[in-house]
Scaffold this motif. Structure first.
Motif, short mmCIF file in Angstrom:
data_model
loop_
_atom_site.label_atom_id
_atom_site.label_comp_id
_atom_site.label_asym_id
_atom_site.label_seq_id
_atom_site.Cartn_x
_atom_site.Cartn_y
_atom_site.Cartn_z
N ASN A 1 -2.47 12.37 -7.74
CA ASN A 1 -1.98 11.76 -6.51
C ASN A 1 -2.93 10.64 -6.11
OD1 ASN A 1 0.21 13.55 -6.22
ND2 ASN A 1 -1.16 15.09 -5.39
N VAL A 2 -2.37 9.45 -5.89
CA VAL A 2 -3.19 8.28 -5.63
C VAL A 2 -2.61 7.45 -4.49
CG1 VAL A 2 -4.07 8.07 -7.99
CG2 VAL A 2 -1.92 6.95 -7.38
N GLU A 3 -3.46 6.61 -3.93
CA GLU A 3 -3.02 5.54 -3.03
C GLU A 3 -3.28 4.24 -3.78
OE1 GLU A 3 -3.66 5.05 1.47
OE2 GLU A 3 -5.19 3.79 0.53
N ILE A 4 -2.27 3.40 -3.85
CA ILE A 4 -2.36 2.17 -4.62
C ILE A 4 -2.17 0.98 -3.69
CG2 ILE A 4 -1.08 0.76 -6.30
CD1 ILE A 4 -0.77 3.24 -7.98
N THR A 5 -2.99 -0.04 -3.92
CA THR A 5 -2.84 -1.33 -3.25
C THR A 5 -2.51 -2.35 -4.32
OG1 THR A 5 -4.49 -0.71 -1.62
CG2 THR A 5 -3.97 -3.05 -1.80
N GLY A 6 -1.51 -3.17 -4.07
CA GLY A 6 -1.15 -4.17 -5.05
C GLY A 6 -0.13 -5.15 -4.52
N PHE A 7 0.57 -5.79 -5.44
CA PHE A 7 1.60 -6.76 -5.07
C PHE A 7 2.78 -6.62 -6.01
CE2 PHE A 7 -1.16 -8.81 -8.10
CZ PHE A 7 -0.31 -9.50 -8.95
N ILE A 8 3.93 -7.11 -5.58
CA ILE A 8 5.17 -7.04 -6.36
C ILE A 8 5.38 -8.37 -7.08
CG2 ILE A 8 7.69 -6.81 -6.21
CD1 ILE A 8 6.29 -4.24 -5.51
N ALA A 9 5.75 -8.28 -8.35
CA ALA A 9 6.08 -9.48 -9.13
C ALA A 9 7.14 -9.11 -10.17
CB ALA A 9 4.84 -10.03 -9.82
N LYS A 10 7.76 -10.12 -10.75
CA LYS A 10 8.72 -9.87 -11.82
C LYS A 10 7.98 -9.30 -13.03
CE LYS A 10 10.68 -13.92 -12.27
NZ LYS A 10 11.66 -14.99 -12.57
N LYS A 11 8.68 -8.45 -13.78
CA LYS A 11 8.08 -7.82 -14.96
C LYS A 11 7.58 -8.87 -15.95
CE LYS A 11 8.65 -4.04 -18.11
NZ LYS A 11 9.34 -2.80 -18.32
N ILE B 1 0.89 -1.17 0.00
CA ILE B 1 0.00 0.00 0.00
C ILE B 1 0.92 1.21 0.00
CG2 ILE B 1 -1.80 1.28 1.20
CD1 ILE B 1 -2.59 -1.38 2.54
N ILE B 2 0.81 2.02 -1.04
CA ILE B 2 1.73 3.15 -1.19
C ILE B 2 1.02 4.30 -1.89
CG2 ILE B 2 2.67 2.32 -3.40
CD1 ILE B 2 5.46 3.31 -2.29
N SER B 3 1.44 5.50 -1.55
CA SER B 3 0.88 6.68 -2.21
C SER B 3 1.94 7.31 -3.10
CB SER B 3 0.40 7.69 -1.17
OG SER B 3 1.48 8.12 -0.38
N GLY B 4 1.48 8.06 -4.07
CA GLY B 4 2.40 8.73 -4.97
C GLY B 4 1.66 9.42 -6.10
N THR B 5 2.42 9.86 -7.08
CA THR B 5 1.88 10.56 -8.23
C THR B 5 2.07 9.71 -9.48
OG1 THR B 5 2.46 12.67 -7.21
CG2 THR B 5 2.00 12.70 -9.57
N ILE B 6 1.01 9.53 -10.25
CA ILE B 6 1.10 8.79 -11.50
C ILE B 6 1.91 9.61 -12.50
CG2 ILE B 6 -0.19 7.90 -13.48
CD1 ILE B 6 -2.53 7.37 -11.55
N THR B 7 2.95 9.00 -13.08
CA THR B 7 3.75 9.66 -14.11
C THR B 7 3.95 8.69 -15.27
OG1 THR B 7 5.88 8.96 -13.21
CG2 THR B 7 5.00 11.04 -12.38
N ASP B 8 4.38 9.21 -16.38
CA ASP B 8 4.73 8.40 -17.56
C ASP B 8 3.65 7.37 -17.89
OD1 ASP B 8 7.09 9.82 -17.65
OD2 ASP B 8 8.25 8.27 -16.64
N LEU B 9 2.39 7.80 -17.87
CA LEU B 9 1.28 6.90 -18.19
C LEU B 9 1.27 6.64 -19.69
CD1 LEU B 9 -1.28 5.37 -17.36
CD2 LEU B 9 -2.52 7.54 -17.50
N ALA B 10 1.53 5.40 -20.07
CA ALA B 10 1.56 5.03 -21.49
C ALA B 10 0.14 4.88 -22.03
CB ALA B 10 2.31 3.71 -21.65
N SER B 11 0.01 4.94 -23.34
CA SER B 11 -1.28 4.66 -23.97
C SER B 11 -1.68 3.24 -23.63
CB SER B 11 -1.18 4.80 -25.49
OG SER B 11 -0.88 6.13 -25.83
N PRO B 12 -2.97 3.01 -23.39
CA PRO B 12 -3.37 1.65 -23.02
C PRO B 12 -3.12 0.67 -24.16
CG PRO B 12 -5.29 3.06 -23.35
CD PRO B 12 -4.08 3.94 -23.44
N ARG B 13 -2.84 -0.56 -23.77
CA ARG B 13 -2.75 -1.64 -24.74
C ARG B 13 -3.67 -2.75 -24.27
NH1 ARG B 13 0.98 -5.65 -23.15
NH2 ARG B 13 2.25 -5.08 -21.37
N TYR B 14 -3.81 -3.79 -25.08
CA TYR B 14 -4.80 -4.82 -24.78
C TYR B 14 -4.20 -6.21 -24.90
CZ TYR B 14 -8.05 -0.99 -24.97
OH TYR B 14 -8.68 0.19 -24.71
N THR B 15 -4.64 -7.11 -24.03
CA THR B 15 -4.23 -8.51 -24.11
C THR B 15 -4.96 -9.16 -25.28
OG1 THR B 15 -6.01 -9.38 -22.73
CG2 THR B 15 -4.02 -8.59 -21.58
N PRO B 16 -4.52 -10.34 -25.72
CA PRO B 16 -5.27 -11.05 -26.77
C PRO B 16 -6.73 -11.32 -26.38
CG PRO B 16 -3.10 -12.01 -26.52
CD PRO B 16 -3.26 -11.02 -25.40
#
Length: 108
Positions: A81-91, A17-32
């Protein structure tokens, strides 16, 4: 080989759980399968106490959101500015680079 931990065990915990500022937001892409993917960076800045000493913490890291969460990130937009909840994984399975996978976010 890393053992497969019991899902009920605290060793299986991977939550951020971390707060911060969204930066470098890429154009959305889509899965198959047609699910939206939003990739961005989160810039974090805070003051933290460590061993009785106040420290200024500043860093930026990569994050990814999928499906409804990606749509929410795109709507919120870069610079928010957002608060994000998530998990860490390899790219990806061949990389050792870590990425935050977003499960939920809210504007703060």
């Amino acid at each position: 080989m890393i053992p497969n931990p019991d899902p009920e065990s605290s060793i299986n915990r991977n939550q951020v759980i971390i707060s911060g500022t969204i930066t470098d937001l890429a154009s959305p892409r889509y899965t198959p399968a047609g699910l939206m993917i939003a990739e961005f960076k989160l810039s974090h800045c805070s003051n933290q106490q460590e061993a009785g000493i106040q420290r200024r913490i500043e860093f930026e890291f990569e994050a990814i959101a999928i499906a409804e969460t990606a749509e929410k990130i795109i709507r919120i937009g870069s610079g928010s500015n957002v608060e994000i909840t998530g998990f860490i994984a390899k790219k990806n399975r061949l990389s050792n680079q870590l990425v935050l996978h977003v499960r939920d976010t809210r504007i703060i």
